[in-house]
Design a protein around this motif. Structure first.
Motif, PDB file in Angstrom:
ATOM      1  N   VAL A 114      -9.086  -8.464  -7.513  1.00  0.00           N
ATOM      2  CA  VAL A 114      -9.326  -9.554  -8.453  1.00  0.00           C
ATOM      3  C   VAL A 114     -10.965  -8.966  -8.582  1.00  0.00           C
ATOM      4  O   VAL A 114     -11.627  -8.998  -9.961  1.00  0.00           O
ATOM      5  N   ASP A 115     -11.317  -8.122  -7.199  1.00  0.00           N
ATOM      6  CA  ASP A 115     -12.739  -7.766  -7.803  1.00  0.00           C
ATOM      7  C   ASP A 115     -12.995  -6.144  -8.401  1.00  0.00           C
ATOM      8  O   ASP A 115     -13.660  -5.821  -8.975  1.00  0.00           O
ATOM      9  N   GLY A 116     -11.977  -5.364  -8.372  1.00  0.00           N
ATOM     10  CA  GLY A 116     -11.993  -4.472  -9.264  1.00  0.00           C
ATOM     11  C   GLY A 116     -11.881  -3.317  -8.009  1.00  0.00           C
ATOM     12  O   GLY A 116     -12.115  -2.043  -8.350  1.00  0.00           O
ATOM     13  N   THR A 117     -12.591  -3.001  -7.363  1.00  0.00           N
ATOM     14  CA  THR A 117     -13.389  -2.886  -5.577  1.00  0.00           C
ATOM     15  C   THR A 117     -12.048  -1.065  -5.611  1.00  0.00           C
ATOM     16  O   THR A 117     -10.926  -1.531  -5.013  1.00  0.00           O
ATOM     17  N   THR A 118     -12.084  -0.044  -6.252  1.00  0.00           N
ATOM     18  CA  THR A 118     -10.681   0.701  -5.503  1.00  0.00           C
ATOM     19  C   THR A 118     -11.234   1.503  -4.859  1.00  0.00           C
ATOM     20  O   THR A 118     -12.382   1.424  -4.388  1.00  0.00           O
ATOM     21  N   TRP A 119     -10.368   2.005  -4.327  1.00  0.00           N
ATOM     22  CA  TRP A 119      -9.927   2.982  -3.081  1.00  0.00           C
ATOM     23  C   TRP A 119     -11.704   4.068  -3.187  1.00  0.00           C
ATOM     24  O   TRP A 119     -12.005   4.214  -1.911  1.00  0.00           O
ATOM     25  N   GLU A 120     -11.601   5.079  -3.994  1.00  0.00           N
ATOM     26  CA  GLU A 120     -12.461   5.388  -4.296  1.00  0.00           C
ATOM     27  C   GLU A 120     -13.911   4.967  -4.331  1.00  0.00           C
ATOM     28  O   GLU A 120     -14.981   5.694  -3.395  1.00  0.00           O
ATOM     29  N   ALA A 121     -14.291   3.993  -5.174  1.00  0.00           N
ATOM     30  CA  ALA A 121     -15.307   3.573  -4.816  1.00  0.00           C
ATOM     31  C   ALA A 121     -15.769   3.055  -3.745  1.00  0.00           C
ATOM     32  O   ALA A 121     -17.162   3.244  -4.126  1.00  0.00           O
ATOM     33  N   TYR A 122     -15.608   2.664  -3.731  1.00  0.00           N
ATOM     34  CA  TYR A 122     -15.558   1.691  -1.492  1.00  0.00           C
ATOM     35  C   TYR A 122     -15.930   3.378  -0.975  1.00  0.00           C
ATOM     36  O   TYR A 122     -17.067   2.907  -0.276  1.00  0.00           O
ATOM     37  N   GLY A 123     -15.532   4.994  -0.642  1.00  0.00           N
ATOM     38  CA  GLY A 123     -15.426   4.954   0.383  1.00  0.00           C
ATOM     39  C   GLY A 123     -16.588   6.282  -0.308  1.00  0.00           C
ATOM     40  O   GLY A 123     -17.015   7.132   0.371  1.00  0.00           O
TER      41      GLY A 123
END
Length: 509
Positions: free
Chosen positions: A98-107
């Motif tokens: 729901v927060d829209g955070t992707t693996w790539e963005a978090y990394g």
């Protein structure tokens, strides 16, 4: 840690369950477990496998040594390093929550993000987010609801599963196969086949639990967890995920029952629930009530039980229904079946003027009573027709979407689809279904190519040559069940003599 076990209402006779030795996990087990089976740690989801975690070694050893101990200090095992492993274990291309955070963005700022997450966890500021509701098609045409958790929830769940597996892997019984480290569907299929072929099985109960993941009683689940976990922070964390709810079309809905399907932690919670509700009870029932041989295999909420005598099967089914009702579960009447199945089924049914033995489905395969070339009984496994049709429908839809892409690109994609299908279904005795699947894939590709050019000049001969370049040949790649089973569980060979071992299908936990 504290050794005082706390009772939470009647669950199952405590002494027999706690005294059960690992070697008594299932039938076909006539020796003890292979060394090291309990020293593995789980990787959830796609990366499930074996892993060493030295910080959890003491937890695992204490859990193995004392089946009644309650662990009071577990939360400190949720370290930054373990959270980082959880991040790396997740699928990069997975849909965001729901927060829209992707693996790539978090990394992009991983170390700072993990330090922040670790800090919030340990000062009590972490809050679970609701899951995003999505639907995936089932083989029968219906839609299965899944919840897509936020990335940080997935990371924390993965790490906690690692910690809890150190406790529960020594507890879980050998006939439980679903979502456990070092075990997969083919291990369950091998164990079931070997049990039916080697033991005196004449009746098979195919039990289907109705809507298990949505009907699981959360209050009972917490009570079951408290049998082993006394760390309040761990229990609160799990309850957060259970109560986080789902968001669908912008609307939040509470979840008062069940576990969030699709969550990393759900398979472990389901195994804990069924361990107390089904596994321990079924093992106790087999030891105290069964008059003849009885074998059990469970993969998640799918379970098969085999019996030597019809009266054992009837009694087990009746008492299982009562047992499930007590814990908020129900057997699906239209899918729960008791059938005559085994080495004598064909002869016995013919003597009574009945047709051939019935079949049952388990983990994607239809199980059939068959014969080897030299006339010996064998369990033949064939791809479930509905599964194959559903997969071909997916291929057809995707070919239309890729119709105008270059042939090499489509060929590479189609080759990966066929290889994935063969990797699971290419078992001995299933060659005809493999050939039929690849043949249908070729026909679908031929139709797509003809439609693309709006011409019918692409012949089947040319299509066969094209398929030979990109598609793998259909051939059996799995060994015979008894070969793989005996290699994986060498201490359970029939030549090993342990008095009254009560063999059942499956390796030791």
């Amino acid at each position: 840690m504290n050794g005082g076990g706390q009772s939470h209402g009647p669950v199952v006779p405590a002494k027999p369950a706690n005294k059960v030795a690992p070697a008594a996990a299932e039938s076909v087990e006539e020796r003890g477990p292979t060394k090291g089976n309990t020293d593995s740690q789980a990787r959830s989801g796609h990366s499930a496998g074996l892993r060493k975690a030295s910080g959890l070694d003491r937890v695992r050893q204490v859990a193995l040594r004392d089946k009644r101990v309650r662990f009071t200090a577990l939360f400190h095992h949720l370290t930054v390093d373990l959270l980082g492993e959880g991040f790396k274990a997740l699928r990069r291309e997975a849909a965001p929550g729901v927060d829209g955070t992707t693996w790539e963005a978090y990394g992009r700022d991983l170390e700072a993000n993990l330090q922040d997450l670790h800090g919030r966890l340990h000062r009590g500021a972490y809050r679970a987010k609701a899951s995003r509701r999505v639907y995936i098609p089932k083989a029968d045409g219906r839609q299965r609801p899944l919840g897509v958790a936020s990335l940080e929830d997935k990371i924390v769940q993965w790490a906690l599963v690692e910690v809890l597996n150190a406790i529960y892997e020594p507890d879980f019984l050998g006939f439980s196969y679903g979502f456990r480290p070092g075990r997969n569907q083919h291990d369950a299929l091998d164990a079931l086949t070997v049990a039916i072929e080697r033991r005196k099985v004449s009746w098979v109960l195919d039990a289907d639990v109705a809507d298990f993941f949505t009907r699981l009683d959360q209050s009972w689940l917490v009570k079951f967890l408290e049998h082993r976990i006394a760390d309040k922070r761990v229990l609160r964390l799990i309850q957060q995920w259970l109560k986080a709810g789902v968001v669908e079309d912008g609307t939040w809905t509470a979840c008062e029952e069940g576990t969030p399907q699709g969550a990393v932690v759900s398979p472990l919670l389901a195994n804990v629930y069924l361990h107390y509700v089904y596994d321990m009870w079924a093992e106790w029932w087999r030891r105290h009530n069964a008059k003849g041989d009885m074998v059990i295999v469970r993969y998640a909420d799918d379970t098969i039980a085999g019996f030597q005598y019809r009266q054992d099967a009837d009694r087990f089914l009746a008492e299982l229904s009562e047992r499930f009702a007590r814990f908020g579960l129900e057997l699906k009447a239209e899918k729960t079946r008791l059938i005559e199945f085994g080495r004598f089924a064909a002869k016995d049914r013919k003597a009574r003027g009945l047709g051939g033995p019935e079949t049952f489905n388990f983990l994607g395969f239809t199980h059939v009573c068959g014969r080897t070339r030299d006339g010996r009984f064998t369990v033949k496994r064939i791809t479930i027709k509905e599964r194959m049709r559903a997969k071909l429908r997916e291929v057809k839809t995707e070919l239309r979407r890729r119709m105008h892409l270059p042939i090499p690109e489509v060929g590479r994609w189609l080759g990966s689809v066929v290889r994935g299908h063969l990797a699971y279904f290419a078992v001995p005795g299933n060659s005809d279904a493999l050939v039929a699947f690849v043949d249908q894939v070729k026909r679908l590709w031929l139709k797509a190519l003809r439609r693309r050019s709006q011409k019918a000049n692409l012949t089947w001969e040319r299509m066969t040559r094209l398929a030979g370049i990109w598609l793998p040949r259909p051939r059996v790649i799995h060994p015979y069940p008894k070969q793989r089973f005996d290699v994986r569980h060498p201490r359970q060979e029939p030549s090993a003599v342990v008095p009254h071992a009560r063999v059942c299908a499956g390796g030791c936990p």
